[in-house]
Design a protein around this motif. Sequence first.
Motif, PDB file in Angstrom:
ATOM      1  N   GLY A 617      89.163 -38.477 -29.965  1.00 26.09           N
ATOM      2  CA  GLY A 617      89.125 -39.840 -30.487  1.00 26.09           C
ATOM      3  C   GLY A 617      88.712 -40.871 -29.450  1.00 26.09           C
ATOM      4  N   VAL A 618      87.916 -40.439 -28.478  1.00 25.09           N
ATOM      5  CA  VAL A 618      87.482 -41.348 -27.402  1.00 25.09           C
ATOM      6  C   VAL A 618      85.998 -41.670 -27.591  1.00 25.09           C
ATOM      7  N   ASP A 619      85.619 -42.858 -27.108  1.00 24.51           N
ATOM      8  CA  ASP A 619      84.216 -43.270 -27.227  1.00 24.51           C
ATOM      9  C   ASP A 619      83.290 -42.284 -26.520  1.00 24.51           C
ATOM     10  N   ASN A 620      82.297 -41.742 -27.208  1.00 22.67           N
ATOM     11  CA  ASN A 620      81.388 -40.762 -26.582  1.00 22.67           C
ATOM     12  C   ASN A 620      79.933 -41.245 -26.616  1.00 22.67           C
ATOM     13  N   SER A 621      79.765 -42.556 -26.756  1.00 19.02           N
ATOM     14  CA  SER A 621      78.392 -43.044 -26.951  1.00 19.02           C
ATOM     15  C   SER A 621      77.496 -42.818 -25.725  1.00 19.02           C
ATOM     16  N   VAL A 622      78.086 -42.929 -24.508  1.00 15.39           N
ATOM     17  CA  VAL A 622      77.266 -42.722 -23.302  1.00 15.39           C
ATOM     18  C   VAL A 622      76.730 -41.296 -23.278  1.00 15.39           C
ATOM     19  N   GLN A 623      77.627 -40.353 -23.480  1.00 18.61           N
ATOM     20  CA  GLN A 623      77.245 -38.939 -23.440  1.00 18.61           C
ATOM     21  C   GLN A 623      76.229 -38.617 -24.532  1.00 18.61           C
ATOM     22  N   LEU A 624      76.478 -39.216 -25.689  1.00 20.89           N
ATOM     23  CA  LEU A 624      75.570 -38.972 -26.803  1.00 20.89           C
ATOM     24  C   LEU A 624      74.183 -39.538 -26.503  1.00 20.89           C
ATOM     25  N   GLY A 625      74.175 -40.718 -25.891  1.00 21.56           N
ATOM     26  CA  GLY A 625      72.893 -41.359 -25.530  1.00 21.56           C
ATOM     27  C   GLY A 625      72.101 -40.482 -24.572  1.00 21.56           C
ATOM     28  N   ILE A 626      72.770 -39.966 -23.546  1.00 17.88           N
ATOM     29  CA  ILE A 626      72.073 -39.112 -22.565  1.00 17.88           C
ATOM     30  C   ILE A 626      71.577 -37.842 -23.252  1.00 17.88           C
ATOM     31  N   LEU A 627      72.460 -37.288 -24.089  1.00 21.36           N
ATOM     32  CA  LEU A 627      72.078 -36.057 -24.793  1.00 21.36           C
ATOM     33  C   LEU A 627      70.806 -36.264 -25.613  1.00 21.36           C
ATOM     34  N   GLU A 628      70.741 -37.398 -26.278  1.00 23.17           N
ATOM     35  CA  GLU A 628      69.544 -37.670 -27.087  1.00 23.17           C
ATOM     36  C   GLU A 628      68.298 -37.766 -26.216  1.00 23.17           C
ATOM     37  N   LYS A 629      68.471 -38.450 -25.060  1.00 25.31           N
ATOM     38  CA  LYS A 629      67.318 -38.588 -24.145  1.00 25.31           C
ATOM     39  C   LYS A 629      66.856 -37.220 -23.645  1.00 25.31           C
ATOM     40  N   VAL A 630      67.818 -36.416 -23.215  1.00 21.86           N
ATOM     41  CA  VAL A 630      67.477 -35.083 -22.695  1.00 21.86           C
ATOM     42  C   VAL A 630      66.767 -34.276 -23.777  1.00 21.86           C
ATOM     43  N   SER A 631      67.317 -34.346 -24.949  1.00 22.13           N
ATOM     44  CA  SER A 631      66.764 -33.585 -26.046  1.00 22.13           C
ATOM     45  C   SER A 631      65.328 -34.006 -26.351  1.00 22.13           C
ATOM     46  N   LYS A 632      65.112 -35.306 -26.269  1.00 24.72           N
ATOM     47  CA  LYS A 632      63.762 -35.832 -26.542  1.00 24.72           C
ATOM     48  C   LYS A 632      62.774 -35.318 -25.483  1.00 24.72           C
ATOM     49  N   LYS A 633      63.199 -35.372 -24.224  1.00 23.01           N
ATOM     50  CA  LYS A 633      62.312 -34.885 -23.147  1.00 23.01           C
ATOM     51  C   LYS A 633      62.022 -33.395 -23.334  1.00 23.01           C
ATOM     52  N   LEU A 634      63.068 -32.655 -23.708  1.00 20.98           N
ATOM     53  CA  LEU A 634      62.867 -31.211 -23.887  1.00 20.98           C
ATOM     54  C   LEU A 634      61.831 -30.946 -24.975  1.00 20.98           C
ATOM     55  N   SER A 635      61.864 -31.748 -26.011  1.00 22.11           N
ATOM     56  CA  SER A 635      60.886 -31.469 -27.065  1.00 22.11           C
ATOM     57  C   SER A 635      59.486 -31.897 -26.626  1.00 22.11           C
ATOM     58  N   GLU A 636      59.386 -32.985 -25.856  1.00 23.89           N
ATOM     59  CA  GLU A 636      58.062 -33.375 -25.311  1.00 23.89           C
ATOM     60  C   GLU A 636      57.519 -32.278 -24.387  1.00 23.89           C
ATOM     61  N   MET A 637      58.424 -31.756 -23.572  1.00 18.38           N
ATOM     62  CA  MET A 637      58.001 -30.697 -22.638  1.00 18.38           C
ATOM     63  C   MET A 637      57.520 -29.465 -23.396  1.00 18.38           C
ATOM     64  N   ASN A 638      58.278 -29.122 -24.413  1.00 20.63           N
ATOM     65  CA  ASN A 638      57.927 -27.926 -25.166  1.00 20.63           C
ATOM     66  C   ASN A 638      56.548 -28.064 -25.813  1.00 20.63           C
ATOM     67  N   LYS A 639      56.300 -29.248 -26.325  1.00 19.23           N
ATOM     68  CA  LYS A 639      55.002 -29.498 -26.963  1.00 19.23           C
ATOM     69  C   LYS A 639      53.876 -29.414 -25.914  1.00 19.23           C
ATOM     70  N   ALA A 640      54.120 -30.067 -24.773  1.00 16.35           N
ATOM     71  CA  ALA A 640      53.101 -30.077 -23.716  1.00 16.35           C
ATOM     72  C   ALA A 640      52.877 -28.668 -23.166  1.00 16.35           C
ATOM     73  N   LEU A 641      53.951 -27.896 -23.133  1.00 15.76           N
ATOM     74  CA  LEU A 641      53.846 -26.518 -22.645  1.00 15.76           C
ATOM     75  C   LEU A 641      52.967 -25.694 -23.588  1.00 15.76           C
ATOM     76  N   GLU A 642      53.216 -25.836 -24.869  1.00 13.92           N
ATOM     77  CA  GLU A 642      52.402 -25.083 -25.833  1.00 13.92           C
ATOM     78  C   GLU A 642      50.942 -25.484 -25.757  1.00 13.92           C
ATOM     79  N   ASN A 643      50.737 -26.781 -25.576  1.00 10.97           N
ATOM     80  CA  ASN A 643      49.363 -27.279 -25.449  1.00 10.97           C
ATOM     81  C   ASN A 643      48.667 -26.683 -24.224  1.00 10.97           C
ATOM     82  N   LEU A 644      49.383 -26.661 -23.094  1.00  9.39           N
ATOM     83  CA  LEU A 644      48.790 -26.093 -21.879  1.00  9.39           C
ATOM     84  C   LEU A 644      48.482 -24.604 -22.076  1.00  9.39           C
ATOM     85  N   ILE A 645      49.423 -23.899 -22.677  1.00  7.60           N
ATOM     86  CA  ILE A 645      49.202 -22.462 -22.892  1.00  7.60           C
ATOM     87  C   ILE A 645      47.960 -22.240 -23.758  1.00  7.60           C
ATOM     88  N   SER A 646      47.808 -23.058 -24.775  1.00  4.55           N
ATOM     89  CA  SER A 646      46.664 -22.803 -25.656  1.00  4.55           C
ATOM     90  C   SER A 646      45.338 -23.172 -24.980  1.00  4.55           C
TER      91      SER A 646
END
Length: 703
Positions: A617-646
């Motif tokens: 029951g504690v505020d988790n907005s900071v952690q959630l915010g970072i998690l979202e950022k990390v997740s977004k970067k991971l998906s950008e990386m994954n896309k760029a990785l597939e592009n490089l491979i192709s």
Amino acid sequence: MGENINIEKIFGSKVFTLDKMKERLPKEVFEEVLKVNQEGGELSFESAEKIATAMKEWAVENGATHYTHWFQPLTGITAEKHDSFVTHPKSDGKMLLKFSAKELIKGEPDASSFPSGGLRSTFEARGYTVWDTTSPAFIKEGGCGSILCIPTAFCSYTGEALDKKTPLLRSLEAINEQSLRIVKLFGNTEAKKVSVSVGAEQEYFLIDRKNYLKRDDLIFTGRTLFGAQPPKGQEMDDHYFGVIRERVGAFMADLNEELWKLGVTAKTQHNEVAPAQHELAPIYEEANIATDHNQIVMETMKRVAFQHGLTCLLHEKPFAKVNGSGKHNNWSLVTDNGVNLLDPGDNPNDNFQFLLVLSCIIKAVDTHADLLRQSASDVGNDLRLGAAEAPPAIMSIFLGDQLDDVVRQLVEKGEASRSIDGGMLQTGVSTLIDFEKDGTDRNRTSPFAFTGNKFEFRSVGSSDSIGSPNTILNAIVAEAFCEAADILENADDFETELHNLIKDNMAKHQRIIFNGDGYSEAWVKEAARRGLPNIKTMVDAVETLTTDKAVKLFEKFKIFTKSELESRQEILYESYVKSINIEANTMIDMVSRKFLPAGIKYSKELALTVNALDDAGVDNSVQLGILEKVSKKLSEMNKALENLISKHDKALEITDVKEKAVYIKDNVVEAMDNLRKPTDELELIVDKALWPVPTYGDMLFEV
Ligand code: ADP
Ligand code: MG
């Protein structure tokens, strides 16, 4: 090592110098050596036999167990294959050490794995190394013990050059012949030889070896393919010429000692602009020897760094966003009776030999700006030339105020009646001595700058051999000299023809002169208006080797045949393809197996925390915010990785090597940049403890 060094005693102690030959050879053999050194030609077999024996004895006394033909194949580094002096034991079991003229003069490394660009088919794998009598043998000490190294040229069964030395030697003969014609015109009939003097300033980075070993990109490609910027870069200008730190100082002391023993005149050392970047400059010497010595400098830097727990990075751009490394190639022409053809004297306006030479160099650089640009291109230099730190990719000449003024007078009025001098430098402090200034200030942005009595070609990459740049410089200037001598040797009225020729050369080619800021956008536009080539990449530069203009030049002076040029072209395309291939593979591997997993681990940690906080029951907005950022970067990386491979897979399907190189340059390189960006951004969000490789901050500031 490093304490109480007696330079006089150690200098050249590991080199089979003329002095040592004089001591050890019969008088007539030594005289033959001297003659060949000064005038060219070949040594007789009998003399070579005596030299081989003397060389072996000297080498064995100095601890050598093996010899090698030391050569510079087109891979850009030196190659060697060691043979010991061992022979069949005698019947009493004793060992007689032998080294014959045949072994000295010629070697046959089974050379099918060196690049030959089609000159040598693999079933006809013969390649020969041939002793270069103009560069002294030396003993290299290292992990393998002491090895006698014999500088050699490397060519195919049919005599085509497979290395960087052979064309350089041919170009030195060409410039010698044409320069002699020029000095004769001005009454210097005593000169028998005109040599090229070269001093190569070498930039390099030093990092801790333990960091190096943790980075696959450095290990496989010599540069960082990833890395976010550290909080501090080079913006404070506090590294350049700064006090040399203890650990680096100890490295430099040992490096100097090793180089002096090998006869390299290590002279100047300092910290360079980027953190962890340094420079070493030797005193200039004859071009062929300077070229061999520069290879020795690079090799020795790596070896001594290793001994100090450091790694020396010679790549042109090991770290993004701080300065890269180059090699300033200082070049001048000097007669054997002591005249530097590039010395303007006090009144350059009156020095007609100098003005003719200068006008020919201006003409040469303008006519062959494309070739000069090519000679300084390699894969690493693509990241440097044209970026706002190294010289731009556009070739131009900086003359400085004094000569610029003389050229202007000549072009505008047909004659130059005066030379600006520098005047006195007054500091306004009575105890500081006023002194006479140079007629010219410096310009750091020019790729080809006149600096007093030499030209400084600054585009050369730090890892590259200076063989090609000097071959090209010699060739293009030889051509301009030859054209001038053809006119002047037949002139009815020498003075008038000379005046006209100087004026003509300068007027026709003055567009290549530029004294302003070579890094500015304005210059790019102005250069385009002047019609100067702006060759942005190595792949584009390779084209210039086989233009009609280039083939004509090289064939005329017997520096390259057309098929040698074509083979070099193919090798260069191949080496580009291979290098970028390795870089792309390394990126794919590092992202797939290091950076994505690091991000995933961190997101898991964050997700668990987010849930745990939620449960509590504690505020988790900071952690959630970072998690979202990390997740977004991971998906950008994954896309760029597939592009490089192709893109990379697509490149591999192309069979024509030039087409492949062009495709890679236009597509794969961009895909690599696009993968780096989100990865570097991720680095700045992820817990440092989870980041799998040392950061820029660790590498650049830890030595
Ligand atoms: P600068 O400060 O103008 O760059 P330096 O005296 O520091 O000149 O020399 C830089 C490099 O140029 C050194 O390797 C030096 O030996 C070399 N050099 C100096 N004079 C000549 C020359 N006449 N020809 C070729 N190289 C030279
Ligand atoms: Mg410098």
